[in-house]
Scaffold this active site. Structure first.
Site, PDB file in Angstrom:
ATOM      1  N   ASP A  41      21.732   4.019  -5.362  1.00 21.14           N
ATOM      2  CA  ASP A  41      20.707   3.067  -4.969  1.00 21.14           C
ATOM      3  C   ASP A  41      20.543   3.262  -3.458  1.00 21.14           C
ATOM      4  O   ASP A  41      21.418   3.830  -2.801  1.00 21.14           O
ATOM      5  CB  ASP A  41      21.182   1.647  -5.291  1.00 21.14           C
ATOM      6  N   ASP A  85      18.893   0.738  -0.660  1.00 20.81           N
ATOM      7  CA  ASP A  85      19.137  -0.415   0.205  1.00 20.81           C
ATOM      8  C   ASP A  85      20.451  -1.102  -0.167  1.00 20.81           C
ATOM      9  O   ASP A  85      20.646  -1.494  -1.308  1.00 20.81           O
ATOM     10  CB  ASP A  85      17.978  -1.404   0.106  1.00 20.81           C
TER      11      ASP A  85
END
Length: 188
Positions: free
Chosen positions: A11, A13
């Site tokens: 992922d 952020d």
């Protein structure tokens, strides 16, 4: 062709860069964790394929545009290359929660897209590293081994879902660098 067993999907952020409840909207707000950049480079240099799958609903919400997102990803790629590594591919979902797409995590569309782009038919056995339950659920839906990091929203996720700490499936690490240390020691 890369092997699923040597693939780590990240992922963005909260895993690679600082997250914000107000969204990461500008290149100035895109603040990668130095240890994450170095960890990605180490993985890549050790023969692992590293890819990124990220929800970016800020586009649908009008907070930033595709060009701004591309500039952030160009900077990310440049930093990793500077460290001697590479990110094989980055995919993103630009849709909002109510748009009815199949790519917004926890749905598996982004990860399936990565599989096609990387020519990996079956993602089972690869790793999905995230800071939210939706990241882990997306990974598990295609057979990835789930990894939760405490950075970003990771601590909040763990507080909300304490069962992740001892479910027997989810690996828990302080940050991406700690996961990479463990992975490269266990699976050189």
């Amino acid at each position: 062709m890369p092997l699923a067993e040597k693939l780590v999907i990240l992922d963005r952020d909260g895993v690679i860069n600082q997250d914000s409840d107000e969204y990461v909207k500008t290149l100035d707000e895109f603040l990668p964790y130095p240890q994450a950049i170095e960890a990605i480079a180490r993985l890549s240099k050790a023969g692992w394929t590293v890819a990124v799958a990220t929800n970016q609903s800020g586009i649908a919400r009008g907070y930033y545009d595709e060009a701004t997102l591309a500039a952030m990803h160009d900077r990310l790629n440049a930093l990793v290359v500077q460290g001697g590594g590479e990110i094989a591919h980055i995919v993103h979902c630009p849709h909002g929660p109510g748009d009815g797409c199949d790519c917004r995590k926890p749905l598996p569309g982004l990860l399936k897209q990565l599989g096609v782009e990387l020519e990996i038919e079956n993602l089972a056995g690869s790793w999905m590293v995230g800071d939210s339950l939706r990241d882990l659920e997306a990974g598990e839906s295609v057979g990835c081994r789930p990894v939760l990091v405490r950075t970003g929203k990771g601590e909040r996720t763990l507080a909300k879902h304490p069962e992740l700490a001892d479910d027997g499936r989810t690996c828990l690490f302080d940050d991406l660098a700690a996961f990479v240390d463990w992975l490269l020691e266990k699976h050189p």
